[in-house]
Design a protein around this motif. Structure first.
Motif, PDB file in Angstrom:
ATOM      1  N   ALA A  22      -0.825   3.928  -1.213  1.00  0.00           N
ATOM      2  CA  ALA A  22      -1.895   4.906  -1.429  1.00  0.00           C
ATOM      3  C   ALA A  22      -3.126   4.469  -0.639  1.00  0.00           C
ATOM      4  O   ALA A  22      -3.229   3.312  -0.193  1.00  0.00           O
ATOM      5  CB  ALA A  22      -2.215   5.010  -2.911  1.00  0.00           C
ATOM      6  N   CYS A  54       1.862   6.093  -8.099  1.00  0.00           N
ATOM      7  CA  CYS A  54       0.568   5.962  -8.784  1.00  0.00           C
ATOM      8  C   CYS A  54       0.603   6.581 -10.180  1.00  0.00           C
ATOM      9  O   CYS A  54       1.378   7.491 -10.464  1.00  0.00           O
ATOM     10  CB  CYS A  54      -0.521   6.628  -7.954  1.00  0.00           C
ATOM     11  N   LYS A 191      -3.634  14.574  -3.385  1.00  0.00           N
ATOM     12  CA  LYS A 191      -2.338  14.177  -3.939  1.00  0.00           C
ATOM     13  C   LYS A 191      -1.243  14.930  -3.188  1.00  0.00           C
ATOM     14  O   LYS A 191      -0.978  16.095  -3.461  1.00  0.00           O
ATOM     15  CB  LYS A 191      -2.282  14.507  -5.431  1.00  0.00           C
ATOM     16  N   ILE A 201      -1.132   9.815   4.192  1.00  0.00           N
ATOM     17  CA  ILE A 201      -1.570   8.418   4.260  1.00  0.00           C
ATOM     18  C   ILE A 201      -2.068   8.083   5.659  1.00  0.00           C
ATOM     19  O   ILE A 201      -3.109   7.432   5.832  1.00  0.00           O
ATOM     20  CB  ILE A 201      -0.419   7.477   3.855  1.00  0.00           C
ATOM     21  N   VAL A 220      -3.762   9.624  -3.326  1.00  0.00           N
ATOM     22  CA  VAL A 220      -2.930   9.010  -4.357  1.00  0.00           C
ATOM     23  C   VAL A 220      -1.528   9.622  -4.265  1.00  0.00           C
ATOM     24  O   VAL A 220      -1.377  10.841  -4.197  1.00  0.00           O
ATOM     25  CB  VAL A 220      -3.511   9.205  -5.775  1.00  0.00           C
ATOM     26  N   THR A 221      -0.530   8.775  -4.234  1.00  0.00           N
ATOM     27  CA  THR A 221       0.857   9.206  -4.088  1.00  0.00           C
ATOM     28  C   THR A 221       1.581   9.111  -5.414  1.00  0.00           C
ATOM     29  O   THR A 221       1.148   8.410  -6.337  1.00  0.00           O
ATOM     30  CB  THR A 221       1.569   8.333  -3.039  1.00  0.00           C
TER      31      THR A 221
END
Length: 496
Positions: A22, A54, A191, A201, A220-221
């Protein structure tokens, strides 16, 4: 510049580095829990890398970073010219790394490389540029007021924006959210779908290289949990979501349960493509109809999945359509000659195949209907065409795959009724040589976008994009998108 060959893309893919962490507060970070999940390429069904899975703790870190940067005004407090400069550099870096990012998109989601190189990545960069150009050109208003007052109407950034995006156009759909949100001065937590996280990313890293302050843009993954946590988070001021209608409803419920954050939704579709008896060019209509459903493996929210054809020209159009469908033979998406790549993952493959089985029992299978290239380990389905009634399951529910329902009608009024008989209202099209007819039908179609004598064309950034009914609310693209990420403020000054 010469185009790369299949062998070139294969070689590049073999040497590509895959980053699965992330991106929070300007740094690549694993989930605090240490959990990861497999990132699987649909091309051959192989694991590319491990991605951070995450949860709420990671969401809290990302939101805290975004909230801090918004509060200290390190981004929103920059002059319009300064913000514009950073966004333009970011877009330039995306263009400079276009082959790498296009390749990440293709191996991660199964999209043909010819599409990611020519469309997805350059259009994502253009989206950032387009909104960057608006920053120093849009002002407020001086409201009419009595002589003893000055009334100002201004727009201010809403705060922390959570963008939750799908896997069918991973970077482009994200850009449609984060570009206007950042242009307006907000801080963002993105997300991406767990099915296609890699390009998000990579571009987050490039944002820092472009000079964006750390913590302004976070990624955030993970699966559904971080998305739900963002929708529930009291320090998120706005959620912008593209995805299924079911999940969109859940996000609205989460917002209502917490801080009543702004919620903007671009949801599903079951778009009608109406070909009237006086269509002047059946060849063009057939080519457009094939592209409307088979482009991007049918994984398009505006896919023309219902082809409504006047009964008297149905057979003639269908013959041409089947000929056009042959151009979409599934193949390895790294081959630049391939127009149809792989379905995004095993779960979506199974879903599409289930709908195809339902179609076999409800209507007439005209073409396709099978999984192919199983020996590769990848997820490929033939272009599939059914003749059905308007009430068939495949004609009413969003499939998100290369499955077309052909429906015959006898009158214009019947066509409009069938077209509007759906929970959705994202897009529609009408084909006719009569200018009066196309205007009258366009006005009657309950959809956010209506194409006339074309399908999925002319999609410039200046056109707002979104739907009626359960296809969502708000609009992406155009200046209207900026409105979603701002609050209106009236400032009333007494002079004497």
């Amino acid at each position: 510049m010469a185009q790369k060959a299949f062998s070139d893309w294969i070689a590049l893919a073999s040497s590509l580095a895959y980053e699965g962490r992330a991106f929070i507060d300007g740094e690549l970070q694993w989930a605090q829990s240490g959990r990861t999940f497999d990132c699987i390429s649909p091309i051959e069904g192989k694991v590319l890398t491990q991605v951070a899975d995450c949860d709420g703790a990671d969401v809290d870190r990302a939101v805290s970073a975004a909230r801090r940067t918004f509060k200290d005004r390190c981004w929103s407090g920059l002059s319009p010219r300064e913000r514009k400069s950073v966004l333009m550099r970011w877009a330039s870096l995306i263009r400079a790394h276009a082959d790498e990012i296009a390749l990440l998109e293709t191996v991660d989601s199964g999209k043909p490389i010819r599409d990611t190189v020519a469309f997805d990545i350059p259009e994502s960069a253009y989206c950032i540029e387009w909104f960057a150009e608006t920053i120093d050109k849009i002002g407020g208003e001086v409201a009419p007021a009595p002589e003893t007052f000055v009334g100002l109407v201004t727009r201010e950034p809403v705060g922390v924006v959570a963008a939750i995006v799908p896997w069918n156009f991973p970077l482009l759909m994200a850009a449609w959210k984060f570009a206007p949100a950042l242009a307006a001065g907000n801080s963002v937590v993105l997300k991406p779908s767990e099915k296609s996280p890699l390009t998000a990313i990579r571009v987050a890293q490039l944002a820092i290289e472009a000079g964006m302050p750390r913590g302004v843009f976070n990624v955030v993954t993970g699966g559904g949990l971080p998305g739900k946590q963002l929708a529930l988070h009291d320090h998120v001021d706005c959620v912008a979501f593209t995805g299924s209608t079911l999940v969109g409803k859940q996000i609205m419920q989460c917002a209502a349960q917490t801080n009543l954050k702004r919620v903007w939704l671009e949801l599903g579709g079951k778009s009608p493509n109406i070909v009237l008896q006086d269509c002047a060019d059946l060849d063009r209509a057939a080519q457009a109809a094939a592209n409307a459903i088979f482009y991007n493996m049918g994984e398009v929210c505006t896919a023309g999945s219902r082809l409504l054809v006047h009964r008297k020209i149905k057979d003639a159009l269908l013959d041409r359509l089947l000929s056009a469908a042959r151009l979409y033979e599934p193949g390895n998406p790294l081959d630049p000659s391939v127009a149809m790549g792989a379905i995004v993952d095993q779960a979506q493959l199974a879903r599409v195949l289930d709908y195809i089985e339902a179609g076999r029992s409800e209507g007439k299978l005209v073409a396709g209907g099978a999984r192919v290239k199983q020996q590769t380990g990848g997820f490929y389905i033939e272009p599939t065409v059914f003749e059905v009634t308007p009430h068939a399951k495949v004609a009413r529910e969003e499939i998100f795959g290369p499955v077309l329902s052909v429906i015959a009608f006898d009158t214009v009024e019947e066509a409009v009724e069938i077209a509007n008989d759906t929970h959705y209202g994202l897009a529609a099209a009408v084909w006719s040589s009569n200018v009066n007819t196309v205007h009258e039908v366009s006005r009657q179609l309950r959809a956010g976008t209506v194409w006339v004598n074309c399908y999925n064309e002319g999609g410039e950034m200046c056109f707002p994009f979104g739907g009626y009914k359960q296809s969502g609310n708000g609009r992406d693209k155009s200046l209207h998108a900026l409105e979603k990420y701002t609050e209106l403020k009236s400032t009333i000054i007494r002079l004497r």
